[in-house]
Write a protein that holds these residues in place. Sequence first.
Motif, PDB file in Angstrom:
ATOM      1  N   VAL A  89     -45.150 -16.124  -2.186  1.00 25.15           N
ATOM      2  CA  VAL A  89     -43.957 -16.105  -3.045  1.00 25.15           C
ATOM      3  C   VAL A  89     -42.728 -15.747  -2.221  1.00 25.15           C
ATOM      4  O   VAL A  89     -41.663 -16.362  -2.361  1.00 25.15           O
ATOM      5  CB  VAL A  89     -44.144 -15.109  -4.210  1.00 25.15           C
ATOM      6  N   THR A  90     -42.874 -14.753  -1.351  1.00 26.93           N
ATOM      7  CA  THR A  90     -41.750 -14.342  -0.505  1.00 26.93           C
ATOM      8  C   THR A  90     -41.314 -15.480   0.417  1.00 26.93           C
ATOM      9  O   THR A  90     -40.118 -15.697   0.620  1.00 26.93           O
ATOM     10  CB  THR A  90     -42.143 -13.115   0.336  1.00 26.93           C
ATOM     11  N   SER A  91     -42.286 -16.208   0.949  1.00 24.99           N
ATOM     12  CA  SER A  91     -41.963 -17.339   1.835  1.00 24.99           C
ATOM     13  C   SER A  91     -41.168 -18.408   1.086  1.00 24.99           C
ATOM     14  O   SER A  91     -40.221 -18.985   1.625  1.00 24.99           O
ATOM     15  CB  SER A  91     -43.243 -17.942   2.405  1.00 24.99           C
ATOM     16  N   GLU A  92     -41.545 -18.659  -0.174  1.00 23.80           N
ATOM     17  CA  GLU A  92     -40.824 -19.651  -0.970  1.00 23.80           C
ATOM     18  C   GLU A  92     -39.389 -19.189  -1.230  1.00 23.80           C
ATOM     19  O   GLU A  92     -38.444 -19.975  -1.126  1.00 23.80           O
ATOM     20  CB  GLU A  92     -41.562 -19.885  -2.288  1.00 23.80           C
ATOM     21  N   LEU A  93     -39.223 -17.903  -1.585  1.00 19.34           N
ATOM     22  CA  LEU A  93     -37.879 -17.368  -1.824  1.00 19.34           C
ATOM     23  C   LEU A  93     -37.037 -17.454  -0.552  1.00 19.34           C
ATOM     24  O   LEU A  93     -35.866 -17.834  -0.593  1.00 19.34           O
ATOM     25  CB  LEU A  93     -37.968 -15.916  -2.289  1.00 19.34           C
ATOM     26  N   ALA A  96     -37.369 -19.536   1.891  1.00 20.98           N
ATOM     27  CA  ALA A  96     -37.043 -20.934   2.201  1.00 20.98           C
ATOM     28  C   ALA A  96     -35.855 -21.411   1.369  1.00 20.98           C
ATOM     29  O   ALA A  96     -34.945 -22.078   1.871  1.00 20.98           O
ATOM     30  CB  ALA A  96     -38.263 -21.810   1.934  1.00 20.98           C
ATOM     31  N   VAL A  97     -35.868 -21.072   0.057  1.00 20.21           N
ATOM     32  CA  VAL A  97     -34.758 -21.470  -0.818  1.00 20.21           C
ATOM     33  C   VAL A  97     -33.471 -20.769  -0.389  1.00 20.21           C
ATOM     34  O   VAL A  97     -32.400 -21.387  -0.330  1.00 20.21           O
ATOM     35  CB  VAL A  97     -35.090 -21.141  -2.283  1.00 20.21           C
ATOM     36  N   ALA A  98     -33.568 -19.463  -0.075  1.00 22.96           N
ATOM     37  CA  ALA A  98     -32.384 -18.710   0.354  1.00 22.96           C
ATOM     38  C   ALA A  98     -31.829 -19.281   1.656  1.00 22.96           C
ATOM     39  O   ALA A  98     -30.613 -19.413   1.818  1.00 22.96           O
ATOM     40  CB  ALA A  98     -32.734 -17.233   0.523  1.00 22.96           C
ATOM     41  N   SER A  99     -32.726 -19.624   2.583  1.00 23.57           N
ATOM     42  CA  SER A  99     -32.285 -20.193   3.861  1.00 23.57           C
ATOM     43  C   SER A  99     -31.577 -21.531   3.649  1.00 23.57           C
ATOM     44  O   SER A  99     -30.559 -21.819   4.299  1.00 23.57           O
ATOM     45  CB  SER A  99     -33.501 -20.367   4.776  1.00 23.57           C
ATOM     46  N   GLN A 100     -32.086 -22.337   2.732  1.00 20.23           N
ATOM     47  CA  GLN A 100     -31.455 -23.622   2.446  1.00 20.23           C
ATOM     48  C   GLN A 100     -30.052 -23.423   1.874  1.00 20.23           C
ATOM     49  O   GLN A 100     -29.100 -24.110   2.265  1.00 20.23           O
ATOM     50  CB  GLN A 100     -32.309 -24.424   1.467  1.00 20.23           C
ATOM     51  N   LEU A 101     -29.923 -22.464   0.955  1.00 22.19           N
ATOM     52  CA  LEU A 101     -28.607 -22.179   0.365  1.00 22.19           C
ATOM     53  C   LEU A 101     -27.643 -21.666   1.434  1.00 22.19           C
ATOM     54  O   LEU A 101     -26.466 -22.043   1.452  1.00 22.19           O
ATOM     55  CB  LEU A 101     -28.743 -21.153  -0.758  1.00 22.19           C
ATOM     56  N   GLU A 102     -28.125 -20.782   2.316  1.00 22.48           N
ATOM     57  CA  GLU A 102     -27.278 -20.271   3.389  1.00 22.48           C
ATOM     58  C   GLU A 102     -26.766 -21.414   4.270  1.00 22.48           C
ATOM     59  O   GLU A 102     -25.587 -21.454   4.632  1.00 22.48           O
ATOM     60  CB  GLU A 102     -28.056 -19.261   4.233  1.00 22.48           C
ATOM     61  N   ASN A 103     -27.662 -22.332   4.613  1.00 18.42           N
ATOM     62  CA  ASN A 103     -27.265 -23.469   5.453  1.00 18.42           C
ATOM     63  C   ASN A 103     -26.243 -24.357   4.745  1.00 18.42           C
ATOM     64  O   ASN A 103     -25.288 -24.842   5.367  1.00 18.42           O
ATOM     65  CB  ASN A 103     -28.498 -24.291   5.832  1.00 18.42           C
ATOM     66  N   GLU A 104     -26.437 -24.570   3.428  1.00 19.30           N
ATOM     67  CA  GLU A 104     -25.487 -25.379   2.672  1.00 19.30           C
ATOM     68  C   GLU A 104     -24.116 -24.728   2.639  1.00 19.30           C
ATOM     69  O   GLU A 104     -23.083 -25.392   2.776  1.00 19.30           O
ATOM     70  CB  GLU A 104     -26.008 -25.593   1.249  1.00 19.30           C
ATOM     71  N   ILE A 105     -24.106 -23.394   2.469  1.00 25.87           N
ATOM     72  CA  ILE A 105     -22.836 -22.662   2.447  1.00 25.87           C
ATOM     73  C   ILE A 105     -22.132 -22.779   3.795  1.00 25.87           C
ATOM     74  O   ILE A 105     -20.925 -23.050   3.865  1.00 25.87           O
ATOM     75  CB  ILE A 105     -23.084 -21.182   2.084  1.00 25.87           C
ATOM     76  N   LEU A 106     -22.891 -22.576   4.863  1.00 26.89           N
ATOM     77  CA  LEU A 106     -22.295 -22.659   6.201  1.00 26.89           C
ATOM     78  C   LEU A 106     -21.792 -24.069   6.506  1.00 26.89           C
ATOM     79  O   LEU A 106     -20.747 -24.241   7.142  1.00 26.89           O
ATOM     80  CB  LEU A 106     -23.325 -22.226   7.247  1.00 26.89           C
ATOM     81  N   GLU A 107     -22.524 -25.077   6.052  1.00 28.23           N
ATOM     82  CA  GLU A 107     -22.096 -26.456   6.275  1.00 28.23           C
ATOM     83  C   GLU A 107     -20.798 -26.757   5.534  1.00 28.23           C
ATOM     84  O   GLU A 107     -19.894 -27.400   6.072  1.00 28.23           O
ATOM     85  CB  GLU A 107     -23.197 -27.418   5.820  1.00 28.23           C
ATOM     86  N   SER A 159     -28.452 -14.322  -6.752  1.00 27.88           N
ATOM     87  CA  SER A 159     -29.588 -14.094  -7.649  1.00 27.88           C
ATOM     88  C   SER A 159     -30.882 -13.946  -6.859  1.00 27.88           C
ATOM     89  O   SER A 159     -31.711 -13.080  -7.158  1.00 27.88           O
ATOM     90  CB  SER A 159     -29.716 -15.252  -8.651  1.00 27.88           C
ATOM     91  N   LEU A 160     -31.065 -14.789  -5.843  1.00 27.61           N
ATOM     92  CA  LEU A 160     -32.267 -14.698  -5.016  1.00 27.61           C
ATOM     93  C   LEU A 160     -32.298 -13.389  -4.229  1.00 27.61           C
ATOM     94  O   LEU A 160     -33.334 -12.726  -4.147  1.00 27.61           O
ATOM     95  CB  LEU A 160     -32.332 -15.874  -4.045  1.00 27.61           C
ATOM     96  N   LEU A 161     -31.158 -13.023  -3.659  1.00 31.41           N
ATOM     97  CA  LEU A 161     -31.103 -11.799  -2.871  1.00 31.41           C
ATOM     98  C   LEU A 161     -31.354 -10.575  -3.736  1.00 31.41           C
ATOM     99  O   LEU A 161     -31.934  -9.587  -3.275  1.00 31.41           O
ATOM    100  CB  LEU A 161     -29.742 -11.684  -2.171  1.00 31.41           C
ATOM    101  N   GLU A 162     -30.927 -10.618  -4.995  1.00 31.53           N
ATOM    102  CA  GLU A 162     -31.167  -9.500  -5.902  1.00 31.53           C
ATOM    103  C   GLU A 162     -32.661  -9.269  -6.090  1.00 31.53           C
ATOM    104  O   GLU A 162     -33.139  -8.136  -6.099  1.00 31.53           O
ATOM    105  CB  GLU A 162     -30.510  -9.770  -7.257  1.00 31.53           C
ATOM    106  N   GLU A 163     -33.422 -10.363  -6.223  1.00 33.25           N
ATOM    107  CA  GLU A 163     -34.874 -10.246  -6.353  1.00 33.25           C
ATOM    108  C   GLU A 163     -35.486  -9.679  -5.070  1.00 33.25           C
ATOM    109  O   GLU A 163     -36.396  -8.843  -5.126  1.00 33.25           O
ATOM    110  CB  GLU A 163     -35.485 -11.614  -6.657  1.00 33.25           C
ATOM    111  N   LYS A 164     -34.992 -10.118  -3.918  1.00 37.35           N
ATOM    112  CA  LYS A 164     -35.522  -9.622  -2.657  1.00 37.35           C
ATOM    113  C   LYS A 164     -35.206  -8.139  -2.473  1.00 37.35           C
ATOM    114  O   LYS A 164     -36.027  -7.374  -1.956  1.00 37.35           O
ATOM    115  CB  LYS A 164     -34.945 -10.431  -1.495  1.00 37.35           C
TER     116      LYS A 164
END
Length: 324
Positions: free
Chosen positions: A241-245, A247-258, A284-289
């Motif tokens: 579950v943590t790996s999935e979170l 991965a999604v957080a990393s994708q969002l970070e990359n989109e923001i940086l792009e 929202s994702l970071l809050e769960e983490k």
Amino acid sequence: MLVRGWQFYSPGLGVDVVSVEEVVQGSLLKIELKLNGVFIDLFNIYAPNLYNDRILFFKKLNQVLEKCDPEHFILVGGDFNCTLDFNYDRNHDEPNPQSARELAGVLTKFDLVDIWRNLHNRPKQYTWIKLNNGQLSGARLDRFYTQKHHLNRIIGSSIHPTSLSDHHLITAVLCLPTAQHSKSYWHFNIKLLQDTQFKETFKLFWNNWRKEKRCFSNLRQWWDVEKIQIKIFCQQFTQNVTSELNAVASQLENEILEIETELGGQSTEGAYRSLKQRKQRLGSLLEEKVKGSLVRARFVELRDMDSPTTFFFSLEKKENKCLH
């Protein structure tokens, strides 16, 4: 460990706070730590917004650094409110080069090096983004510095977008001597009981494991092994579950940086709204983490984390003992 904007994390972290001094109220905090036997002087920086005040602030930083033990590991980090190389760290000219020159003099005097830039050479990446009258301003205001001769202890540094501020999160990974881990025991995270997927998967696991009783000489032996299997199952489920979170957080970070990189100085209201939406989702994702980290931190403090599996076998061998 979280101290005034600094967060330290390491399994079995052994840290002692030797002293804390607020050198300049709200702007300069010095913390002396003993971390796994290594003395570290931390300087948490929030440089003033006004140019003249910022120049005086860097002069004060110079005075404080002069008093540091030369044998200590020095880390200076925070919001410096200026950049030294606007060709790479801003999307426009540095508005106050005088304060930047003052800071550069301090860094040269104490042989302090920009950790992130040392590892990433020349890419453009900002830690602060602001939209003003349709114009997007970006700058890498937030940085870590350490002595040049300690760069071999730095194994990583990165910038991560966050929804909590208009500044991004910056990290630095240090390699220090490790402390000996204390023995403890595993604690089941009861929050898993609120997860429908976990409960359904666990039912399948439990029903299959019950059929294995015939492979053991007695019920007690089966139960001893079963406890270990439950532990492993829960850890693997949480890890997935943590790996999935992540991965999604990393994708969002990359989109923001792009988006930030592509916009540059050609910002539009639509693009800025898209940026805010992604930051909200990331928040929202970071809050769960963070909730998960707080739970784990509480268990560490109580010494309720993983230990050798032999614990489970030896526990019930102790006669006339009660476990509460």
